[in-house]
Design an enzyme around this catalytic site. Sequence first.
Site, PDB file in Angstrom:
ATOM      1  N   TYR A   1     -29.937  53.478 -75.069  1.00  0.00           N
ATOM      2  CA  TYR A   1     -31.310  53.138 -74.664  1.00  0.00           C
ATOM      3  C   TYR A   1     -31.907  54.048 -73.604  1.00  0.00           C
ATOM      4  O   TYR A   1     -33.093  53.956 -73.307  1.00  0.00           O
ATOM      5  CB  TYR A   1     -31.393  51.676 -74.233  1.00  0.00           C
ATOM      6  CG  TYR A   1     -30.897  51.375 -72.843  1.00  0.00           C
ATOM      7  CD1 TYR A   1     -29.549  51.349 -72.561  1.00  0.00           C
ATOM      8  CD2 TYR A   1     -31.790  51.126 -71.807  1.00  0.00           C
ATOM      9  CE1 TYR A   1     -29.093  51.072 -71.291  1.00  0.00           C
ATOM     10  CE2 TYR A   1     -31.346  50.839 -70.532  1.00  0.00           C
ATOM     11  CZ  TYR A   1     -29.998  50.819 -70.276  1.00  0.00           C
ATOM     12  OH  TYR A   1     -29.548  50.547 -69.016  1.00  0.00           O
ATOM     13  N   LYS A   2     -31.105  54.917 -73.008  1.00  0.00           N
ATOM     14  CA  LYS A   2     -31.714  55.886 -72.088  1.00  0.00           C
ATOM     15  C   LYS A   2     -30.830  57.132 -72.012  1.00  0.00           C
ATOM     16  O   LYS A   2     -29.771  57.189 -72.632  1.00  0.00           O
ATOM     17  CB  LYS A   2     -31.951  55.264 -70.707  1.00  0.00           C
ATOM     18  CG  LYS A   2     -30.690  54.825 -69.956  1.00  0.00           C
ATOM     19  CD  LYS A   2     -31.089  54.291 -68.582  1.00  0.00           C
ATOM     20  CE  LYS A   2     -29.873  53.884 -67.775  1.00  0.00           C
ATOM     21  NZ  LYS A   2     -30.222  53.373 -66.460  1.00  0.00           N
TER      22      LYS A   2
ATOM     23  N   ASP B   1     -34.147  90.361 -81.913  1.00  0.00           N
ATOM     24  CA  ASP B   1     -32.915  89.638 -81.569  1.00  0.00           C
ATOM     25  C   ASP B   1     -31.721  90.590 -81.705  1.00  0.00           C
ATOM     26  O   ASP B   1     -30.856  90.409 -82.560  1.00  0.00           O
ATOM     27  CB  ASP B   1     -32.783  88.434 -82.524  1.00  0.00           C
ATOM     28  CG  ASP B   1     -31.581  87.553 -82.199  1.00  0.00           C
ATOM     29  OD1 ASP B   1     -31.029  87.672 -81.092  1.00  0.00           O
ATOM     30  OD2 ASP B   1     -31.186  86.765 -83.077  1.00  0.00           O
TER      31      ASP B   1
HETATM   32  C1  SPV Z   1     -30.085  81.907 -82.616  1.00  0.00           C
HETATM   33  O1  SPV Z   1     -30.814  80.904 -82.669  1.00  0.00           O
HETATM   34  O2  SPV Z   1     -30.343  82.871 -81.895  1.00  0.00           O
HETATM   35  C2  SPV Z   1     -28.850  81.958 -83.403  1.00  0.00           C
HETATM   36  C3  SPV Z   1     -28.774  81.232 -84.673  1.00  0.00           C
HETATM   37  O3  SPV Z   1     -27.953  82.670 -83.027  1.00  0.00           O
HETATM   38  S1  SPV Z   1     -29.223  82.332 -85.936  1.00  0.00           S
HETATM   39  O4  SPV Z   1     -30.599  82.712 -85.721  1.00  0.00           O
HETATM   40  O5  SPV Z   1     -29.044  81.607 -87.177  1.00  0.00           O
HETATM   41  O6  SPV Z   1     -28.347  83.484 -85.875  1.00  0.00           O
HETATM   42 MG    MG Z   2     -28.548  84.128 -81.652  1.00  0.00          MG
END
Ligand code: SPV
Ligand code: MG
Length: 430
Positions: free
Chosen positions: A44-45, A203
């Site tokens: 509940y919390k 990334d």
């Molecule tokens: C991220 O969110 O940076 C990950 C997951 O590492 S993925 O994008 O699937 O690699």
């Molecule tokens: Mg990642």
Amino acid sequence: MKKKVYIGLASDIINEAHINLFKKANKIGKLTVGLFSDKAVTEYKKLLNLSYEKRYNLISSIKYIDNIIKQNEYDYSKNLNLLKPDFVIHGNKWRGLNGLSIRKKIIQTLKKWNGKLIEVNYDHDADQKNYDIEKNILTPDNRISKLRRLMKSKDIVRVLESHNSLTGLIIEKMAINKKNKLKEFDCMWSSSLTDSATKGKPDNQSVDYSSRIRTLNDMLDVTTKPLIFDADNGGQIEHLSYLVKSLERTGVSSIIMEDKIGLKMNSLFSNQSGAKQDTPNTFAKKIKKVCKIRRSKDFLVIARIESFILGKGLKDALKRAKIYSKAGADAILIHSKEKTPKEIFQFSKMFRKTKYSIPLVAVPSTYSKVYEKDLIKNGFKIVIYANHLLRAAYPAMEFVGKKILQNSRSFEIENKIIPIKKIINLIENE
Ligand code: SPV
Ligand code: MG
């Protein structure tokens, strides 16, 4: 015979109001405190800052309490039927989305043996003080331990991507009531993908750890929930101790490292021809290193296996899982970019039969049709929704920008965006 009194307790702060209540209860009869387990609290919390054991110690020296038992559900029925108290004492504020139905059930249960619910005036001042103190007892150590505690008390730990303080606050505050139980996100995921994208970079580790940690600090400043850090491959083994030290100091609960080497490439790219996997034994050294240097055993090291991403198959994934588990990993993230969870379920079926079995983590970005209940059935303990808040925000922002351009004013989109007042109220003014 002395009357029996029962009080359920789900707090990690004991203030004057509590003591007065215990004193009053003790005058009426023999006082049993039903101390809420972490599981009961999270029904509940939010999870409390202190673990059950720490809270038990905290109240065990109070002389007005005759007996402490565990209450393992928000629903009082089980303990009440066991103890058959003459009185239950509770404040007249019933928290949680289903507080009032819990109250009703207590009254009904007590009726069976003529017991009564006594409601005492709720002390707003004490509550505010508690809230202030609670913030102060959220030490990095307390936050770190929350992930392990959640893994023990929940069927599955639900994690959502957060890339700044505002998304952290959304995760902190959002909760719904489903089938009379609270449902919320338990934890934040600091995704390399969305943190980089927020900064307009790919990334591929062009956003360095210093910058990533700055984002973490922003998020941890205004939240209390735990956080899992996506460390890509963890970087150079020689640098790992500095990274782990920074993460622990900020209160991060877990590091996830993936077993890839070379220039980092996001796992969801269809063409992975440039990506290489580390040798299992070299990667295992990184896991061992984190286990050795972490200050807290509650700081979890999660090994992420990329065998399926690179088309290496089940046998390779299982071989690696065994090596990583032996090296000391606390959990395995088995990654996949298939449309269904078939391959990760095959993996879990085999892996869970081995003596190296440790909790499993799923990232259902491409197999998003999978329900949490099926992940639970297949042995997964953590689910990470890895990029969804950013994916939601981006098209909304684009839409609004375009509409202003088209209309040469902003009036047309007023009903599509939240009022400024709501944004102001979202942020607490301390
Ligand atoms: C991220 O969110 O940076 C990950 C997951 O590492 S993925 O994008 O699937 O690699
Ligand atoms: Mg990642």
